[in-house]
Design a protein around this motif. Sequence first.
Motif, PDB file in Angstrom:
ATOM      1  N   LEU A 118      82.843 -60.959   8.272  1.00 35.73           N
ATOM      2  CA  LEU A 118      81.554 -60.952   8.943  1.00 35.73           C
ATOM      3  C   LEU A 118      81.436 -62.195   9.816  1.00 35.73           C
ATOM      4  CD1 LEU A 118      79.177 -59.823   6.073  1.00 35.73           C
ATOM      5  CD2 LEU A 118      80.087 -58.436   7.920  1.00 35.73           C
ATOM      6  N   VAL A 119      80.828 -62.029  10.985  1.00 36.67           N
ATOM      7  CA  VAL A 119      80.528 -63.144  11.877  1.00 36.67           C
ATOM      8  C   VAL A 119      79.032 -63.128  12.144  1.00 36.67           C
ATOM      9  CG1 VAL A 119      82.804 -63.156  12.958  1.00 36.67           C
ATOM     10  CG2 VAL A 119      80.998 -61.759  13.929  1.00 36.67           C
ATOM     11  N   SER A 120      78.500 -64.243  12.602  1.00 30.02           N
ATOM     12  CA  SER A 120      77.067 -64.278  12.890  1.00 30.02           C
ATOM     13  C   SER A 120      76.826 -63.846  14.328  1.00 30.02           C
ATOM     14  CB  SER A 120      76.510 -65.680  12.655  1.00 30.02           C
ATOM     15  OG  SER A 120      77.091 -66.583  13.564  1.00 30.02           O
ATOM     16  N   CYS A 121      75.765 -63.106  14.535  1.00 31.97           N
ATOM     17  CA  CYS A 121      75.386 -62.630  15.863  1.00 31.97           C
ATOM     18  C   CYS A 121      74.907 -63.824  16.694  1.00 31.97           C
ATOM     19  CB  CYS A 121      74.278 -61.589  15.735  1.00 31.97           C
ATOM     20  SG  CYS A 121      73.609 -61.017  17.309  1.00 31.97           S
ATOM     21  N   PRO A 122      75.359 -63.967  17.941  1.00 27.12           N
ATOM     22  CA  PRO A 122      74.902 -65.100  18.752  1.00 27.12           C
ATOM     23  C   PRO A 122      73.427 -65.009  19.152  1.00 27.12           C
ATOM     24  CG  PRO A 122      76.408 -63.723  20.000  1.00 27.12           C
ATOM     25  CD  PRO A 122      76.395 -63.201  18.608  1.00 27.12           C
ATOM     26  N   GLN A 123      72.844 -63.815  19.135  1.00 28.10           N
ATOM     27  CA  GLN A 123      71.447 -63.644  19.518  1.00 28.10           C
ATOM     28  C   GLN A 123      70.497 -63.905  18.346  1.00 28.10           C
ATOM     29  OE1 GLN A 123      72.264 -63.459  23.008  1.00 28.10           O
ATOM     30  NE2 GLN A 123      70.345 -62.357  22.944  1.00 28.10           N
TER      31      GLN A 123
ATOM     32  N   HIS B 117      83.590 -57.665  16.933  1.00 26.83           N
ATOM     33  CA  HIS B 117      83.893 -56.668  17.974  1.00 26.83           C
ATOM     34  C   HIS B 117      83.050 -55.412  17.813  1.00 26.83           C
ATOM     35  CE1 HIS B 117      87.307 -59.197  18.980  1.00 26.83           C
ATOM     36  NE2 HIS B 117      87.683 -59.136  17.730  1.00 26.83           N
ATOM     37  N   ALA B 118      81.801 -55.569  17.367  1.00 28.41           N
ATOM     38  CA  ALA B 118      80.890 -54.437  17.202  1.00 28.41           C
ATOM     39  C   ALA B 118      79.491 -54.885  17.583  1.00 28.41           C
ATOM     40  CB  ALA B 118      80.905 -53.942  15.761  1.00 28.41           C
ATOM     41  N   ALA B 119      78.658 -53.923  17.950  1.00 23.50           N
ATOM     42  CA  ALA B 119      77.275 -54.232  18.297  1.00 23.50           C
ATOM     43  C   ALA B 119      76.515 -54.640  17.045  1.00 23.50           C
ATOM     44  CB  ALA B 119      76.613 -53.028  18.938  1.00 23.50           C
ATOM     45  N   CYS B 120      75.569 -55.557  17.209  1.00 24.12           N
ATOM     46  CA  CYS B 120      74.770 -56.036  16.081  1.00 24.12           C
ATOM     47  C   CYS B 120      73.791 -54.937  15.670  1.00 24.12           C
ATOM     48  CB  CYS B 120      74.014 -57.295  16.485  1.00 24.12           C
ATOM     49  SG  CYS B 120      72.945 -57.922  15.193  1.00 24.12           S
ATOM     50  N   PRO B 121      73.776 -54.552  14.396  1.00 24.45           N
ATOM     51  CA  PRO B 121      72.844 -53.501  13.970  1.00 24.45           C
ATOM     52  C   PRO B 121      71.395 -53.973  13.932  1.00 24.45           C
ATOM     53  CG  PRO B 121      74.077 -54.320  12.091  1.00 24.45           C
ATOM     54  CD  PRO B 121      74.655 -54.987  13.305  1.00 24.45           C
ATOM     55  N   THR B 122      71.162 -55.284  13.884  1.00 23.37           N
ATOM     56  CA  THR B 122      69.799 -55.803  13.797  1.00 23.37           C
ATOM     57  C   THR B 122      69.122 -55.849  15.162  1.00 23.37           C
ATOM     58  OG1 THR B 122      70.505 -57.149  11.933  1.00 23.37           O
ATOM     59  CG2 THR B 122      68.396 -57.706  12.926  1.00 23.37           C
ATOM     60  N   CYS B 123      69.786 -56.491  16.133  1.00 21.39           N
ATOM     61  CA  CYS B 123      69.160 -56.646  17.449  1.00 21.39           C
ATOM     62  C   CYS B 123      69.737 -55.700  18.505  1.00 21.39           C
ATOM     63  CB  CYS B 123      69.265 -58.099  17.918  1.00 21.39           C
ATOM     64  SG  CYS B 123      70.946 -58.672  18.178  1.00 21.39           S
ATOM     65  N   GLY B 124      70.918 -55.111  18.269  1.00 19.39           N
ATOM     66  CA  GLY B 124      71.487 -54.127  19.190  1.00 19.39           C
ATOM     67  C   GLY B 124      72.206 -54.706  20.387  1.00 19.39           C
ATOM     68  N   THR B 125      72.610 -55.972  20.336  1.00 23.80           N
ATOM     69  CA  THR B 125      73.303 -56.571  21.475  1.00 23.80           C
ATOM     70  C   THR B 125      74.793 -56.658  21.204  1.00 23.80           C
ATOM     71  OG1 THR B 125      72.961 -58.795  20.597  1.00 23.80           O
ATOM     72  CG2 THR B 125      71.316 -57.970  22.145  1.00 23.80           C
ATOM     73  N   TYR B 126      75.562 -56.652  22.287  1.00 22.49           N
ATOM     74  CA  TYR B 126      76.997 -56.849  22.228  1.00 22.49           C
ATOM     75  C   TYR B 126      77.407 -57.614  23.469  1.00 22.49           C
ATOM     76  CZ  TYR B 126      81.995 -56.008  21.862  1.00 22.49           C
ATOM     77  OH  TYR B 126      83.357 -56.174  21.770  1.00 22.49           O
ATOM     78  N   ARG B 127      78.034 -58.771  23.275  1.00 19.55           N
ATOM     79  CA  ARG B 127      78.489 -59.647  24.357  1.00 19.55           C
ATOM     80  C   ARG B 127      77.359 -60.012  25.314  1.00 19.55           C
ATOM     81  NH1 ARG B 127      84.431 -58.380  26.468  1.00 19.55           N
ATOM     82  NH2 ARG B 127      84.019 -60.465  27.258  1.00 19.55           N
TER      83      ARG B 127
END
Length: 58
Positions: free
Chosen positions: A27-32, A40-50
């Motif tokens: 697991l990695v932490s979402c930057p947002q 390498h997957a979209a964040c399920p909490t906020c829905g952002t990717y890159r």
Amino acid sequence: MAVPKRRMSRSNTRSRRAKWKTSAPTLVSCPQCHSPKLPHAACPTCGTYRGRQVITPA
């Protein structure tokens, strides 16, 4: 095709199967939003990717 000559004992079978273990997913932490997510997957909490919105959060 290989065929065993002798039946494998119960203790040998169980000790062989005991080596099969699963590992925890990385697991990695979402930057947002800094919530844990798969790499390498979209964040399920906020829905952002890159840095851009790709899905609507649930």
